[in-house]
Design a protein around this motif. Sequence first.
Motif, PDB file in Angstrom:
ATOM      1  N   CYS A 146      -0.824  -7.273  -0.072  1.00 58.26           N
ATOM      2  CA  CYS A 146      -2.083  -7.192   0.694  1.00 58.26           C
ATOM      3  C   CYS A 146      -3.259  -6.975  -0.256  1.00 58.26           C
ATOM      4  O   CYS A 146      -4.056  -6.035  -0.096  1.00 58.26           O
ATOM      5  CB  CYS A 146      -2.023  -6.086   1.747  1.00 58.26           C
ATOM      6  SG  CYS A 146      -0.829  -6.371   3.052  1.00 58.26           S
TER       7      CYS A 146
ATOM      8  N   ARG B  73      -6.841  -3.836  -2.414  1.00 59.76           N
ATOM      9  CA  ARG B  73      -5.951  -3.952  -1.256  1.00 59.76           C
ATOM     10  C   ARG B  73      -6.775  -4.001   0.028  1.00 59.76           C
ATOM     11  O   ARG B  73      -7.924  -3.544   0.075  1.00 59.76           O
ATOM     12  CB  ARG B  73      -4.975  -2.781  -1.217  1.00 59.76           C
ATOM     13  CG  ARG B  73      -4.002  -2.781  -2.397  1.00 59.76           C
ATOM     14  CD  ARG B  73      -3.102  -1.563  -2.342  1.00 59.76           C
ATOM     15  NE  ARG B  73      -2.277  -1.567  -1.141  1.00 59.76           N
ATOM     16  CZ  ARG B  73      -1.098  -2.171  -1.045  1.00 59.76           C
ATOM     17  NH1 ARG B  73      -0.606  -2.818  -2.100  1.00 59.76           N
ATOM     18  NH2 ARG B  73      -0.399  -2.134   0.061  1.00 59.76           N
TER      19      ARG B  73
ATOM     20  N   SER C 228      -6.411  -4.099   4.642  1.00 60.02           N
ATOM     21  CA  SER C 228      -5.586  -3.912   5.831  1.00 60.02           C
ATOM     22  C   SER C 228      -5.461  -5.258   6.533  1.00 60.02           C
ATOM     23  O   SER C 228      -6.480  -5.885   6.858  1.00 60.02           O
ATOM     24  CB  SER C 228      -6.216  -2.891   6.784  1.00 60.02           C
ATOM     25  OG  SER C 228      -6.290  -1.619   6.166  1.00 60.02           O
TER      26      SER C 228
ATOM     27  N   ARG D 284      -5.338  -8.356   8.962  1.00 63.06           N
ATOM     28  CA  ARG D 284      -5.886  -8.672  10.270  1.00 63.06           C
ATOM     29  C   ARG D 284      -4.813  -9.330  11.127  1.00 63.06           C
ATOM     30  O   ARG D 284      -3.809  -9.825  10.617  1.00 63.06           O
ATOM     31  CB  ARG D 284      -7.076  -9.641  10.139  1.00 63.06           C
ATOM     32  CG  ARG D 284      -8.211  -9.128   9.264  1.00 63.06           C
ATOM     33  CD  ARG D 284      -9.193 -10.249   8.981  1.00 63.06           C
ATOM     34  NE  ARG D 284     -10.230  -9.817   8.059  1.00 63.06           N
ATOM     35  CZ  ARG D 284     -11.437  -9.418   8.431  1.00 63.06           C
ATOM     36  NH1 ARG D 284     -11.750  -9.407   9.729  1.00 63.06           N
ATOM     37  NH2 ARG D 284     -12.326  -9.032   7.542  1.00 63.06           N
TER      38      ARG D 284
END
Length: 336
Positions: free
Chosen positions: A149, A218, A220, A222
């Motif tokens: 990520c 990095r 988060s 989607r």
Amino acid sequence: MPKTSARLLSLLSLLQARRDWPGALLAERLGISARTVRRDVDRLRELGYPVVAVKGPDGGYRLDAGTELPPLLFDDEQAVALQIATVTGAGIEEAATRALATVRQVMPARLRHRIDTLRITAVERPAARPEPQVDSSVLMTLSAAVHACEVLRFDYAPASPPGVDDESPAPAPPRRVQPHHLVARSGRWYLVAWDLDREDWRTFRADRITPRIPTGPRFSPRELPAEDVAAFVTGRFRGSDGSDDDWPCRGEVILGLPATAVSRHMPDGAVETLGADRCRLVLGSWSWAALAATVGRFDADIEVVGPAELRDAFAHLARRYADAAADPPAAPSPVR
């Protein structure tokens, strides 16, 4: 109870299939007691397989990675799948061939003979140009960024039409994306990502990507605007926004042909028999003109059921085809 040797092979195969195995589940799958599982694990350790105990409420075992790991066990289906990948591997056929040559050396004679007798010829649709190959290091870089990520920067080569000279345009700035999935479709690799500069989902061809190192921070992940990545990619290739995998244009016609003569050429359409020489066809496409042209491929009478957009597309094509069929204007007489 199966013989010890066969049971050990079954146990080893199960340990390779997933990371952690509860002891009770192993015993159930093998049809033996938990005590026998412990003894068989000890035998595998004596043979050099690093099986470690996993602590927890249920307890369990894991086949640990290690440099001294003996040759892995390949069953028939796994070996055959690797052989198939050497001819239909979405651009990784050469790598699959090398992998098969490596594991073939440690296969038992029976399985090696079965692989050697499996001869496969992949016949692909004729293409104007050969499918571009993707460097395995690029796929590994993209996959690692997806897994971690991490924001990815890369140069994206333009898709120059054949026969068009490159005037060496100014290089485009690198793309900045949040990579989410690496997918294979119709022999090509694609990266599904959120484009940070365009603030939208994009699908990039991996063969046109040149990653820049290092990767970025990095992020988060989607949620894709679709049920899953397969539906998203299918929808994008069908001309929709990816929120569903249906065609943006869908129409219904009645053709003066038997259903059997139509269905073999319309795998994506719904064909219904209306009589010996009549059928109903419901079909989708990325545009109304393309849908009308697809139906027009059949040498048969056509009745448009709907919608009005499809009827207008037929009228538009009719005018265009009539102009194409008209005699060309006579060349002017030379001036004497």
